[in-house]
Design a protein around this motif. Structure first.
Motif, PDB file in Angstrom:
ATOM      1  N   GLU A  37       0.986  -1.151   0.080  1.00 21.22           N
ATOM      2  CA  GLU A  37      -0.150  -0.080   0.023  1.00 21.22           C
ATOM      3  C   GLU A  37       0.819   1.299   0.226  1.00 21.22           C
ATOM      4  O   GLU A  37       0.829   2.345  -0.714  1.00 21.22           O
ATOM      5  N   ASN A  38       1.952   1.349   0.678  1.00 19.04           N
ATOM      6  CA  ASN A  38       2.663   2.681   0.968  1.00 19.04           C
ATOM      7  C   ASN A  38       3.887   2.648  -0.007  1.00 19.04           C
ATOM      8  O   ASN A  38       4.161   3.757  -0.181  1.00 19.04           O
ATOM      9  N   LEU A  39       4.510   1.455  -0.363  1.00 18.82           N
ATOM     10  CA  LEU A  39       5.740   1.652  -1.324  1.00 18.82           C
ATOM     11  C   LEU A  39       5.581   1.170  -2.436  1.00 18.82           C
ATOM     12  O   LEU A  39       5.579   1.792  -3.646  1.00 18.82           O
ATOM     13  N   GLY A  40       5.023  -0.124  -2.915  1.00 15.45           N
ATOM     14  CA  GLY A  40       4.779  -0.522  -4.320  1.00 15.45           C
ATOM     15  C   GLY A  40       6.117  -0.829  -5.161  1.00 15.45           C
ATOM     16  O   GLY A  40       7.288  -1.035  -4.272  1.00 15.45           O
ATOM     17  N   PHE A  41       6.014  -0.646  -6.292  1.00 15.83           N
ATOM     18  CA  PHE A  41       7.199  -0.669  -7.137  1.00 15.83           C
ATOM     19  C   PHE A  41       7.664   0.622  -7.876  1.00 15.83           C
ATOM     20  O   PHE A  41       6.664   1.253  -7.960  1.00 15.83           O
ATOM     21  N   PRO A  42       8.733   0.856  -8.084  1.00 13.19           N
ATOM     22  CA  PRO A  42       9.121   2.087  -8.897  1.00 13.19           C
ATOM     23  C   PRO A  42       8.289   1.996 -10.177  1.00 13.19           C
ATOM     24  O   PRO A  42       8.155   1.023 -10.979  1.00 13.19           O
ATOM     25  N   GLY A  43       8.087   3.178 -10.654  1.00 14.03           N
ATOM     26  CA  GLY A  43       7.020   3.163 -12.132  1.00 14.03           C
ATOM     27  C   GLY A  43       5.727   3.069 -11.690  1.00 14.03           C
ATOM     28  O   GLY A  43       4.973   3.028 -12.927  1.00 14.03           O
ATOM     29  N   GLU A  44       5.178   2.580 -10.701  1.00 14.37           N
ATOM     30  CA  GLU A  44       3.645   2.086 -10.357  1.00 14.37           C
ATOM     31  C   GLU A  44       3.121   2.957  -9.136  1.00 14.37           C
ATOM     32  O   GLU A  44       3.819   3.365  -7.937  1.00 14.37           O
ATOM     33  N   TYR A  45       2.076   3.165  -9.313  1.00 13.64           N
ATOM     34  CA  TYR A  45       1.200   3.980  -8.171  1.00 13.64           C
ATOM     35  C   TYR A  45       1.480   3.297  -7.009  1.00 13.64           C
ATOM     36  O   TYR A  45       1.539   1.980  -6.896  1.00 13.64           O
ATOM     37  N   PRO A  46       1.741   3.817  -5.735  1.00 18.01           N
ATOM     38  CA  PRO A  46       1.866   5.287  -5.550  1.00 18.01           C
ATOM     39  C   PRO A  46       3.212   6.117  -5.794  1.00 18.01           C
ATOM     40  O   PRO A  46       3.176   7.103  -5.379  1.00 18.01           O
ATOM     41  N   GLY A  61       9.811   6.058  -6.825  1.00 23.76           N
ATOM     42  CA  GLY A  61      10.079   6.620  -8.121  1.00 23.76           C
ATOM     43  C   GLY A  61       9.244   6.592  -9.218  1.00 23.76           C
ATOM     44  O   GLY A  61       8.222   5.550  -9.292  1.00 23.76           O
ATOM     45  N   VAL A  62       9.264   7.625 -10.085  1.00 21.97           N
ATOM     46  CA  VAL A  62       8.258   7.683 -11.171  1.00 21.97           C
ATOM     47  C   VAL A  62       8.706   6.551 -12.488  1.00 21.97           C
ATOM     48  O   VAL A  62       7.979   6.534 -13.158  1.00 21.97           O
ATOM     49  N   GLN A  63       9.959   6.128 -12.480  1.00 19.74           N
ATOM     50  CA  GLN A  63      10.148   5.352 -13.496  1.00 19.74           C
ATOM     51  C   GLN A  63      10.785   4.014 -12.841  1.00 19.74           C
ATOM     52  O   GLN A  63      11.340   3.918 -11.897  1.00 19.74           O
ATOM     53  N   PRO A  64      10.437   2.853 -13.568  1.00 23.58           N
ATOM     54  CA  PRO A  64      10.913   1.489 -13.286  1.00 23.58           C
ATOM     55  C   PRO A  64      12.421   1.369 -12.906  1.00 23.58           C
ATOM     56  O   PRO A  64      12.868   0.513 -12.089  1.00 23.58           O
TER      57      PRO A  64
END
Length: 555
Positions: free
Chosen positions: A56-65, A69-72
């Motif tokens: 919920e809080n971290l997820g993976f780079p390039g994915e919501y939220p 980071g905004v890029q994978p």
């Protein structure tokens, strides 16, 4: 997992009551309480017990939220854009500095304009006296921008322009020189700052009252969404809010609150959220509290993503991505022992990189004394290049992610910034909170507390209030030649002699008529700059229609 956490909780208590207590009995801590610059309590140790829900809080780079980071791949694919803010004296001198920086490996341009340009006056206006070319380059007409970007291919370099009240005029000039270079509007890439709300809060280079200023911004957003699709239409700026004295929580909250106001204005103008939101960008400060700054970038990114998805119903993931430029904190630089500033800037730049910035300006060591010299600018740029190429900081995505301390700080910063945004919402949104002086008062109080902590030596500034030395300044400083103003005035006079003044007058009259109505003003401004109407003439025509803003004092 629960069983492991119970075991860990038990072991942690044992450690506190045993090993830690014995150590504290012999060697008490340096302070009664440790806090971040934003007054957040800092525990002596963080463990997995501080970790919240990862998905919920971290997820993976390039994915919501987008916390990580905004890029994978982040910097594994491409380093951030190294974009040194530069501009002084004439367009000719600044063009030479741009070319020098590009030769040194800079990867984007960032234009600093002088104060008369920023507030819509030509260099020969009485209000411009003593300021022409001093803190940035002087731009009066399209000819200045032609010289500024001479032999710099606009389809190969992205350009950021720190301009707000007259942003529409500078963007119009940029589009015009793109055409002269044979580059269509669709290929132009860059950013105009165009964030007027923070000017009323923290900086002061406004021209028009808030309502017409917001109209100019939405006109730009609407025009670019159709005609200049690669252009970032606004850079919503927390940098100046921080430089004015806010803490990290306020920087996030006030910046995002301003961003929400621009989104509301664009929606009211008839645009769909996913039509314009992907081109919104941000600009943050990187201050000295290293871990809090890393957490600040991560918290701001997550908060923006949630607001765009949950408040506005954005569907395109690009609308939820907070992309931002970062500048190291000019306000932390000292005139005393200026070489210490190289170390400060290095820490701030590293925090920005570990926080996932998309572009970065590193301040020069001599900026508490003057505009930077060429040597100091080179050191500042080399700082970025060393972090990028030698430190390993760019070799994995979000390397600080999972730090129990940073994740805890990220959560706290997000939560406290959200609470502050809720207060602004209760006041009717950022423009009304500014009208009531709420945001200005919050920043002033924070600035007062910071200054008091420095004077009381609760906050140590090396070389300023501690570790002082007797020194003789032997650093050469940069000075702008006073002849620059005369040369700029002569250039302006010649342009007024050789242009078609009847056509210029006609363009300005049509612009005024449009300003009194509801037409998008960008086509009128583009037409005027192509005829070499001056920046002062265009802003003057709009001044007559819109009036000028006068600030109240909230001290």
């Amino acid at each position: 997992m629960s069983e492991n956490k119970n075991k860990l909780r038990e072991e942690l208590e044992n450690w506190k009551n045993g090993t830690l207590k014995k150590a504290l009995d012999r060697f008490p801590e340096r302070r009664e309480e440790f806090k971040t610059n934003s007054d957040i309590h800092v525990d002596p140790l963080y463990t997995p017990l501080n970790e919240e829900d990862y998905i919920e809080n971290l997820g993976f780079p390039g994915e919501y939220p987008f916390t990580r980071g905004v890029q994978p791949t982040m910097y594994r694919g491409k380093f951030w854009t190294m974009r040194q803010y530069a501009g002084f004296a004439s367009a000719e001198e600044t063009n030479r500095r741009f070319k020098y920086l590009l030769e040194q490996g800079q990867t984007g341009l960032s234009v600093a304009f002088d104060l008369p340009t920023q507030i819509g006056y030509d260099s020969d206006h009485p209000m411009a006296h003593g300021e022409v070319g001093k803190v940035g380059v002087a731009v009066d007409t399209l000819e200045d921008l032609e010289i500024l970007f001479d032999k710099i291919p606009l389809d190969k370099v992205s350009t950021s322009m720190t301009i707000n009240a007259p942003a529409a005029v500078l963007l119009a000039m940029y589009i015009a020189i793109g055409e002269k270079q044979g580059i269509s509007k669709e290929k132009l890439a860059g950013t105009i700052q165009n964030d007027i709300l923070k000017e009323y809060i923290a900086r002061g280079t406004y021209i028009f009252p808030p309502e017409p200023s917001m109209r100019l911004i939405t006109d730009i957003i609407k025009y670019c969404s159709k005609e200049v699709p690669r252009w970032n239409t606004i850079s919503i700026s927390g940098y100046h809010i921080r430089e004015a004295g806010s803490n990290a929580i306020q920087e996030i909250a006030f910046t995002i609150a301003n961003g929400l106001a621009y989104v509301d204005a664009a929606l009211e103008s008839g645009l769909d959220i996913d039509e314009f939101a992907p081109r919104l960008s941000f600009f943050f400060n990187s201050h000295l509290d290293f871990f809090e700054e890393i957490a600040k970038f991560r918290a701001a990114r997550r908060l923006w993503a949630k607001l765009m998805k949950e408040r506005y119903g954005a569907k395109n993931p690009k609308s939820m991505k907070m992309r931002f430029h970062t500048q190291t904190a000019g306000c932390t630089l000292t005139a005393q022992q200026p070489n210490n500033n190289v170390v400060r800037v290095t820490l701030q730049a590293l925090a920005a990189v570990l926080g996932g910035t998309q572009s970065l300006h590193t301040n020069s060591r001599d900026e508490a004394l003057s505009l930077p010299t060429e040597e100091s600018v080179q050191i500042a740029l080399r700082t970025q290049q060393i972090i990028a190429n030698e430190s390993g900081a760019a070799d994995t995505v979000d390397p600080i992610g999972g730090s129990y301390y940073v994740e805890n700080l990220t959560n706290k910063l997000e939560q406290e910034a959200q609470e502050l945004i809720n207060k602004i919402d209760d006041l009717g949104g950022a423009p009304k909170a500014i009208d009531q002086g709420f945001i200005q008062k919050e920043i002033q109080d924070s600035a007062y507390e910071w200054q008091k902590s420095v004077e009381d030596k609760e906050q140590i500034i090396v070389g300023l209030n501690e570790f002082k030395v007797e020194e003789e300044l032997n650093l050469s400083t940069h000075k702008v030649d006073e002849k620059v103003a005369d040369a700029q005035k002569n250039k302006l006079e010649k342009i007024r002699e050789k242009r078609d003044n009847k056509t210029v007058e006609d363009c300005l009259n049509k612009l005024q008529d449009a300003a009194e109505g509801t037409d998008n003003l960008m086509p009128y401004i583009i037409k005027a700059v192509k005829e070499y109407a001056t920046l002062g003439e265009i802003c003057g025509a709009l001044r007559e229609t819109f009036g000028e803003y006068e600030a109240d004092s909230y001290i």
